[in-house]
Design a protein around this motif. Structure first.
Motif, PDB file in Angstrom:
ATOM      1  N   MET A  17       0.850  -1.183   0.000  1.00  0.00           N
ATOM      2  CA  MET A  17       0.000   0.000   0.000  1.00  0.00           C
ATOM      3  C   MET A  17       0.889   1.237   0.000  1.00  0.00           C
ATOM      4  N   LYS A  18       0.582   2.164  -0.883  1.00  0.00           N
ATOM      5  CA  LYS A  18       1.364   3.395  -0.988  1.00  0.00           C
ATOM      6  C   LYS A  18       0.434   4.585  -0.773  1.00  0.00           C
ATOM      7  N   LEU A  19       0.756   5.426   0.208  1.00  0.00           N
ATOM      8  CA  LEU A  19      -0.042   6.602   0.529  1.00  0.00           C
ATOM      9  C   LEU A  19       0.755   7.860   0.220  1.00  0.00           C
ATOM     10  N   GLY A  20       0.150   8.772  -0.536  1.00  0.00           N
ATOM     11  CA  GLY A  20       0.798  10.040  -0.847  1.00  0.00           C
ATOM     12  C   GLY A  20       0.350  11.119   0.112  1.00  0.00           C
ATOM     13  N   ILE A  21       1.300  11.787   0.766  1.00  0.00           N
ATOM     14  CA  ILE A  21       0.993  12.871   1.705  1.00  0.00           C
ATOM     15  C   ILE A  21       1.056  14.186   0.950  1.00  0.00           C
ATOM     16  N   VAL A  22      -0.092  14.874   0.853  1.00  0.00           N
ATOM     17  CA  VAL A  22      -0.178  16.095   0.054  1.00  0.00           C
ATOM     18  C   VAL A  22      -0.737  17.243   0.896  1.00  0.00           C
ATOM     19  N   GLY A  23      -0.646  18.439   0.323  1.00  0.00           N
ATOM     20  CA  GLY A  23      -1.180  19.619   0.988  1.00  0.00           C
ATOM     21  C   GLY A  23      -0.493  20.857   0.448  1.00  0.00           C
ATOM     22  N   LEU A  24      -0.952  22.017   0.853  1.00  0.00           N
ATOM     23  CA  LEU A  24      -0.277  23.260   0.496  1.00  0.00           C
ATOM     24  C   LEU A  24       1.093  23.302   1.174  1.00  0.00           C
ATOM     25  N   PRO A  25       1.998  24.172   0.722  1.00  0.00           N
ATOM     26  CA  PRO A  25       3.275  24.319   1.424  1.00  0.00           C
ATOM     27  C   PRO A  25       3.052  24.775   2.870  1.00  0.00           C
ATOM     28  N   ASN A  26       3.912  24.301   3.762  1.00  0.00           N
ATOM     29  CA  ASN A  26       3.942  24.745   5.169  1.00  0.00           C
ATOM     30  C   ASN A  26       2.693  24.405   5.969  1.00  0.00           C
ATOM     31  N   VAL A  27       2.040  23.282   5.646  1.00  0.00           N
ATOM     32  CA  VAL A  27       0.886  22.865   6.456  1.00  0.00           C
ATOM     33  C   VAL A  27       1.268  21.743   7.424  1.00  0.00           C
ATOM     34  N   GLY A  28       2.525  21.258   7.328  1.00  0.00           N
ATOM     35  CA  GLY A  28       2.992  20.213   8.242  1.00  0.00           C
ATOM     36  C   GLY A  28       3.198  18.865   7.588  1.00  0.00           C
ATOM     37  N   LYS A  29       3.205  18.817   6.237  1.00  0.00           N
ATOM     38  CA  LYS A  29       3.350  17.534   5.541  1.00  0.00           C
ATOM     39  C   LYS A  29       4.666  16.835   5.891  1.00  0.00           C
ATOM     40  N   SER A  30       5.770  17.556   5.713  1.00  0.00           N
ATOM     41  CA  SER A  30       7.072  16.927   5.931  1.00  0.00           C
ATOM     42  C   SER A  30       7.318  16.625   7.399  1.00  0.00           C
ATOM     43  N   THR A  31       6.794  17.459   8.290  1.00  0.00           N
ATOM     44  CA  THR A  31       6.906  17.179   9.720  1.00  0.00           C
ATOM     45  C   THR A  31       6.173  15.898  10.058  1.00  0.00           C
ATOM     46  N   LEU A  32       4.965  15.733   9.489  1.00  0.00           N
ATOM     47  CA  LEU A  32       4.201  14.510   9.720  1.00  0.00           C
ATOM     48  C   LEU A  32       4.916  13.307   9.104  1.00  0.00           C
ATOM     49  N   PHE A  33       5.427  13.473   7.895  1.00  0.00           N
ATOM     50  CA  PHE A  33       6.156  12.388   7.240  1.00  0.00           C
ATOM     51  C   PHE A  33       7.360  11.958   8.084  1.00  0.00           C
ATOM     52  N   ASN A  34       8.124  12.940   8.566  1.00  0.00           N
ATOM     53  CA  ASN A  34       9.283  12.634   9.411  1.00  0.00           C
ATOM     54  C   ASN A  34       8.867  11.842  10.636  1.00  0.00           C
ATOM     55  N   ASP A  67      -1.904   4.764  -3.885  1.00  0.00           N
ATOM     56  CA  ASP A  67      -3.202   4.093  -3.745  1.00  0.00           C
ATOM     57  C   ASP A  67      -4.248   5.000  -3.118  1.00  0.00           C
ATOM     58  N   ALA A  68      -3.796   5.906  -2.266  1.00  0.00           N
ATOM     59  CA  ALA A  68      -4.717   6.815  -1.577  1.00  0.00           C
ATOM     60  C   ALA A  68      -3.954   8.079  -1.206  1.00  0.00           C
ATOM     61  N   ILE A  69      -4.713   9.111  -0.891  1.00  0.00           N
ATOM     62  CA  ILE A  69      -4.133  10.422  -0.588  1.00  0.00           C
ATOM     63  C   ILE A  69      -4.354  10.757   0.882  1.00  0.00           C
ATOM     64  N   VAL A  70      -3.279  11.150   1.562  1.00  0.00           N
ATOM     65  CA  VAL A  70      -3.386  11.724   2.900  1.00  0.00           C
ATOM     66  C   VAL A  70      -3.231  13.233   2.715  1.00  0.00           C
ATOM     67  N   HIS A  71      -4.335  13.948   2.810  1.00  0.00           N
ATOM     68  CA  HIS A  71      -4.351  15.391   2.566  1.00  0.00           C
ATOM     69  C   HIS A  71      -4.203  16.115   3.899  1.00  0.00           C
ATOM     70  N   VAL A  72      -3.022  16.678   4.130  1.00  0.00           N
ATOM     71  CA  VAL A  72      -2.753  17.388   5.391  1.00  0.00           C
ATOM     72  C   VAL A  72      -3.321  18.797   5.286  1.00  0.00           C
ATOM     73  N   MET A 109      -8.459  23.271   1.302  1.00  0.00           N
ATOM     74  CA  MET A 109      -8.954  22.027   0.705  1.00  0.00           C
ATOM     75  C   MET A 109      -9.486  22.286  -0.699  1.00  0.00           C
ATOM     76  N   ASP A 110     -10.192  23.402  -0.868  1.00  0.00           N
ATOM     77  CA  ASP A 110     -10.743  23.749  -2.184  1.00  0.00           C
ATOM     78  C   ASP A 110      -9.632  23.958  -3.216  1.00  0.00           C
ATOM     79  N   ILE A 111      -8.529  24.589  -2.793  1.00  0.00           N
ATOM     80  CA  ILE A 111      -7.425  24.850  -3.720  1.00  0.00           C
ATOM     81  C   ILE A 111      -6.872  23.538  -4.267  1.00  0.00           C
ATOM     82  N   ILE A 112      -6.598  22.618  -3.372  1.00  0.00           N
ATOM     83  CA  ILE A 112      -6.015  21.346  -3.818  1.00  0.00           C
ATOM     84  C   ILE A 112      -7.032  20.538  -4.613  1.00  0.00           C
ATOM     85  N   ASP A 113      -8.276  20.479  -4.129  1.00  0.00           N
ATOM     86  CA  ASP A 113      -9.314  19.744  -4.870  1.00  0.00           C
ATOM     87  C   ASP A 113      -9.440  20.281  -6.287  1.00  0.00           C
TER      88      ASP A 113
END
Length: 364
Positions: free
Chosen positions: A1-18, A96-101, A123-127
């Motif tokens: 299973m592969k999950l992609g962590i996405v979001g606008l810049p500076n919302v905490g994606k890389s911190t969560l990934f780490n 396989d799925a998106i984790v939208h931070v 959320m609207d911007i990314i959608d």
């Protein structure tokens, strides 16, 4: 299973990934710190597998795994190539799925590319960017199908009708996953590899105060209402707290979570959300050589589950000898479970259940 962590810049994606992968991806207070997608593989915690390992003391212990991909921050106009644009979108396509931070905290010291915290706007911007990218793909597909349909082939005329309706749906700003279809139409659309067909988990990233009482957090409630309306999962989380947890030993971690009023880590909760979202379960195999967890889709029958281990197991399937994990644990050993008649012999039509401890019999 592969999950992609996405979001606008500076919302905490890389911190969560780490935090969830402990892989050390860069995180900094400016857009596009993450340029290449970082990839981390995480073992799925499973106390059932731990118990089996204690019972058998195997040479190998192999848990199920999830691959997390930290994808560069998306900005307005990505579907037209703005920011990292199309590169970002292609990275999502392979998951396989998106984790939208979604940022659900206020902090003047952390730059927000849109000027301030507004989860629904973010959320609207990314959608919209994902929908626009899908619309472009559908229009290209439709153009090819319409040309083919001029030859009078009913199959292409039917396909053109389906994709015309989908084009209008996307053009109205709606994701492909909300497009109502029959089974045949859904199978046809699934061949188009659309971004907005992918299931979504919204990770509402709050500060420590917010996550401690997330039910009362207005930002979280806004995200939850939207997620409920889409049939998506929503996960209250504090990426900063999750990162701090990685620096503690097991005893300190348990104490920290208790102080925060949380029953388990964000990683464990994210994994459970992922399995629920994708309709996945695990069956287990155990012995002196290896104890292992295997991930399958709910509804998988025994021969196909055997095929996850090796194609020969499916091809030469005879039967599956199965005991429910809870029964095995209560008995204390496989022999005791057999004596009590709890080890069942199941055939080709048996639908696997979560936690089945299984031995496949086959002959090739």
């Amino acid at each position: 299973m592969k999950l992609g962590i996405v979001g606008l810049p500076n919302v905490g994606k890389s911190t969560l990934f780490n935090a969830i992968t402990n892989a050390g991806a860069d995180s900094a207070n400016y857009p596009f710190c993450t340029i290449e997608p970082n990839v981390g593989t995480v073992a799925v915690p499973d106390k059932r597998l731990d118990f089996l390992a204690q019972m058998y003391n195997p040479k190998k212990y192999t848990p199920a795994v999830i691959e997390f991909v930290d994808i560069a921050g998306l900005v307005r106009g990505a579907s037209k190539g703005e920011g990292l644009g199309n590169k970002f979108l292609e990275n999502i396509r392979r998951t396989d799925a998106i984790v939208h931070v979604v940022r659900c905290f206020d902090d003047d010291n952390v730059i927000h590319v849109e000027g301030g915290t507004d989860p629904l706007r973010d959320m609207d911007i990314i959608d919209l960017e994902l929908i626009m990218a899908d619309l472009e793909m559908v229009v290209r597909r439709l153009d090819k199908v319409q040309k083919a349909a001029k030859g009078g082939d009913k199959k292409f005329r039917y396909e053109a009708e389906v994709f015309e309706a989908l084009r209008d749906h996307l053009d109205a700003g709606k994701p492909a996953r909300s497009f109502e279809t029959s089974g045949d139409d859904a199978a046809l659309i699934a061949t188009s590899d659309l971004l907005t067909l992918k299931p979504v988990i919204y990770a509402a990233n709050m500060d420590e105060t917010g996550v401690a009482s997330f039910a009362e957090n207005a930002y979280y409630q806004a995200v939850k209402t939207r997620a409920d309306g889409e049939g998506a999962q929503v996960l209250p989380i504090c990426a900063k707290t999750e990162q701090e947890l990685t620096e503690l030993d097991e005893a300190e971690r348990a104490m920290f979570l208790e102080e925060m009023g949380l029953e388990e880590s964000g990683l464990n909760r994210l994994i459970k959300c992922s399995y629920t979202l994708l309709g996945l379960i695990s069956f287990l195999t155990a012995g002196a050589d290896e104890c292992r967890a295997w991930t399958i889709t709910k509804g998988t029958k025994a021969p196909q589950a055997a095929g996850k281990i090796h194609s020969d197991f499916e091809r030469g399937f005879i039967r599956a000898e199965i005991v429910a994990f809870d029964d095995l644990k209560a008995c204390g050993s496989m022999n005791a479970a057999r004596e009590k008649g709890l080890v069942r012999s199941e055939g080709k039509d048996y639908v696997m259940r979560d936690g089945d401890v299984t031995l496949f019999r086959f002959n090739v």
